[in-house]
Write a protein that holds these residues in place. Structure first.
Motif, short mmCIF file in Angstrom:
data_model
loop_
_atom_site.label_atom_id
_atom_site.label_comp_id
_atom_site.label_asym_id
_atom_site.label_seq_id
_atom_site.Cartn_x
_atom_site.Cartn_y
_atom_site.Cartn_z
N TRP A 18 13.43 38.95 -84.78
CA TRP A 18 14.50 38.49 -83.89
C TRP A 18 13.95 38.38 -82.48
O TRP A 18 12.90 38.93 -82.14
CB TRP A 18 15.71 39.44 -83.92
N ILE A 19 14.71 37.66 -81.65
CA ILE A 19 14.40 37.58 -80.22
C ILE A 19 15.72 37.53 -79.46
O ILE A 19 16.71 36.93 -79.94
CB ILE A 19 13.54 36.34 -79.89
N GLU A 20 15.75 38.17 -78.30
CA GLU A 20 16.92 38.14 -77.42
C GLU A 20 16.52 37.62 -76.04
O GLU A 20 15.42 37.91 -75.55
CB GLU A 20 17.53 39.54 -77.26
N PHE A 21 17.43 36.86 -75.44
CA PHE A 21 17.23 36.35 -74.09
C PHE A 21 18.36 36.86 -73.20
O PHE A 21 19.54 36.75 -73.55
CB PHE A 21 17.25 34.83 -74.08
N ASP A 22 18.00 37.42 -72.05
CA ASP A 22 18.96 37.78 -71.01
C ASP A 22 19.01 36.64 -70.00
O ASP A 22 18.00 36.33 -69.35
CB ASP A 22 18.54 39.06 -70.30
N LEU A 23 20.16 36.01 -69.86
CA LEU A 23 20.28 34.89 -68.93
C LEU A 23 20.42 35.37 -67.50
O LEU A 23 21.04 36.41 -67.24
CB LEU A 23 21.49 34.02 -69.31
#
Length: 606
Positions: free
Chosen positions: A116-121
């Motif tokens: 998985w990968i997460e992005f914080d905008l």
């Protein structure tokens, strides 16, 4: 501010055995192999000048016409330059082989096992109407592009199993194929669309509206089929992000449309265009001796290209019966006389292309290595014997007449014979061997004619059909052609895009880049091997194995390549040198105010 629905927590839906997001460090960028070259506190890309002046105009030419400002869908012919109005989650550094740094994403978390990968905008990110860019927009963009966009997007992101909002500024992607090293990075390349803007609009229909984005430029003027103009967004939210500082300096980007490249060249010489990327060796050698160039008002650059040359070629549409026999395809390869073209038409400027990964370590040479054989052996019964026992590059007789004799023997072996008048016909049906080369630019006609003349000596009937660019694109989308001049560009790190080039599932998908019509399980498997490569060595090996199979299939007639980009500009622009090693970044250029004023005064007083 729009309300956000919290769909789930990332941890609850994370696949078993994967690390929890809270236990994974937040990064500023990702590299395909190793770590990013620039530290977390970098101020700007080394090739950009944060003190560059802002303003001025860059006017370029575009080919043909356009009838849409939506570049993401099958329908319509999109205008040039539309990527300038959209931001992406991350931006590539053109001075590294494949490293992405955060833009909309101020932080990135990647599961160590790549599940998985997460992005914080960045909470300051805004669309041009002032609305915030949030996680719901990212989910909307992914779902819209993969379900309603061009086939490219479904191919590129095929291994994403789920995407969801974690909170207003955090989006989470689950990755079904944890072996794809590039998948987390190419997710960062996705343009982010405003969900609220498209809520009451039909995404799949062409439009001429000035669409909404969040990028450094907005659409200022649309003259359908003739011109599109972009203006710099002065209050652009991301202008001080490190990946942008010193970039997007030019005040207006103008694309003027010309149906003929000869006319576009004259427009440049007259000062109506500021820049020209020259594709013609003849023009480069002979057409830039006009007074303004001799007076020092025009500069010519040859910028080295650090990427593989890829494959530019005559693409043979194997959906056509005449191209389904490999002997016919091989014969056409023998007829092509690059050496004559290079000497007589190209001023010796080019090198012959052999590989689909030309000018790189990924190009296959000699016999297969043991590592290549490990990938090829499971398909030995399905592949030509020459894949295993004949070295590359493919040998061709130096003498043109010998090549024609060899080509004619192959055509006879494929079931063709020459009538008394010399015409080559199918022995069973009596139908002549004939095909059409589809073009949209008259400039290429003189390059095709020598190939057709050689074919006529064998009795093959070849014709050229030149159509306008819109008709050309429509026929390309439907695979309604015999032969086209096509290209399969490659990066230093090929990956998921290879599925759309060669994959069976895209052989009949309208507007896919599988122009050849390939539907071969062995090639599909080799593409999967390439995407799953977990090291540079494994990637090179897989690319060589794939290259080897494609080349012995003779699916295209390879043409030529140049190791640099030829650029002619009116001398009002500035840039930093050296140029980035892997990609040219025109966004880092600027207009010099004094020189620009001098050039403009000269044009007014002509």
């Amino acid at each position: 501010m729009r309300s956000i629905v919290l769909l789930t927590t990332a941890l609850a839906a994370t696949p078993a055995l994967a690390a929890a997001p809270a236990d994974v460090p937040t990064r500023h960028g990702l590299a395909l192999y190793g770590d990013p070259a620039l530290p977390a506190d970098f101020d700007h890309f080394p090739h950009a000048d944060p003190d560059a002046p802002v303003g001025g105009t860059l006017t370029r030419s575009a080919n043909g016409s356009f009838d849409s400002t939506n570049p993401f869908i099958i329908q319509g012919t999109p205008a040039s330059g539309l990527n300038a109005i959209y931001d992406t989650l991350m931006v590539a550094n053109p001075d590294e082989p494949f490293t992405m740094y955060g833009l909309l994403a101020e932080g990135i978390r990647l599961d160590p096992d790549r599940r998985w990968i997460e992005f914080d905008l960045d909470p300051d990110a805004r669309f041009h109407d002032g609305e915030p860019v949030d996680a719901a927009d990212v989910v909307f963009s992914f779902e819209t592009l993969t379900e309603k966009g061009q086939p490219f997007y479904a191919a590129y992101y095929a291994d994403v199993s789920d995407v969801r909002v974690v909170d207003e500024n955090t989006v989470h992607f689950d990755l079904a194929d944890s072996d794809s090293r590039e998948l987390p990075l190419i997710l960062g390349q996705m343009p982010i669309l405003p969900a609220h803007y498209w809520e009451d609009r039909d995404f799949e229909r062409p439009t001429r509206d000035a669409l909404l984005g969040s990028g450094p430029y907005r659409i200022e003027e649309i003259d359908p089929g003739r011109r599109i103009v972009y203006e710099r967004v002065d209050d652009y939210w991301g202008k001080d992000r490190p990946v942008n500082r010193g970039r997007h300096n030019i005040g207006r980007l103008v694309y003027d449309y010309y149906r003929d490249q000869t006319v576009a060249l004259e427009a440049f010489k007259a000062g109506n265009l500021d820049m020209r990327i020259e594709s013609s060796a003849r023009n480069w050698a002979t057409a830039y001796d006009f007074p303004a160039a001799e007076g020092g008002f025009v500069r010519r650059l040859e910028v080295p290209d650090g990427q593989p040359a890829g494959m530019q070629a005559y693409v043979l549409n194997t959906r056509r019966d005449i191209f389904q026999d490999v002997r016919v395809r091989e014969a056409l390869n023998l007829v092509f006389d690059f050496e004559w073209l290079n000497q007589n038409l190209f001023y010796g400027a080019y090198e012959r292309t052999h590989s689909y990964f030309e000018n790189s370590e990924m190009a296959a040479k000699g016999l297969p290595s043991d590592a290549e054989l490990a990938l090829l052996e499971p398909w030995r019964d399905d592949l030509p014997a020459r894949v295993f026992d004949t070295p590359l590059p493919i040998e061709r007789p130096d003498d043109g007449r010998a090549r024609l004799r060899e080509a004619l023997a192959l055509l006879h072996a494929a079931g063709y014979e020459n009538r008394d008048d010399g015409t080559l016909v199918n022995t069973e049906t009596g139908e002549p061997l004939s095909f059409e080369v589809l073009l949209y630019d008259t400039q290429f006609e003189r390059v095709v004619q020598p190939l057709l003349r050689n074919l006529s000596r064998l009795g093959v009937q070849g014709d050229i059909r030149i159509v306008d660019v819109n008709q050309y694109l429509n026929r390309l989308r439907r695979f309604d052609f015999d032969v086209v001049v096509g290209s399969f560009p490659q990066s230093a790190n090929p990956g998921n895009e290879q599925r759309e080039f060669w994959g069976s599932e895209y052989a009949d998908a309208p507007q896919s880049r599988n122009l050849i019509g390939l539907a071969d399980p062995a090639i599909d498997a080799l593409v999967d091997d390439l995407i799953a490569a977990d090291s540079r060595e494994a990637l090179d090996t897989a690319a060589r194995a794939l290259d080897r199979v494609l080349r012995w299939g003779f699916y295209v007639i390879p043409q030529w390549h140049l190791g640099s980009t030829r650029i002619a500009v009116w001398d009002k622009f500035g840039w930093k040198e050296p140029f980035p090693e892997y990609n040219l970044d025109l966004d880092a250029w600027w207009v010099d105010p004094e020189r620009g004023a001098e050039i403009e005064a000269r044009q007014r007083n002509r």
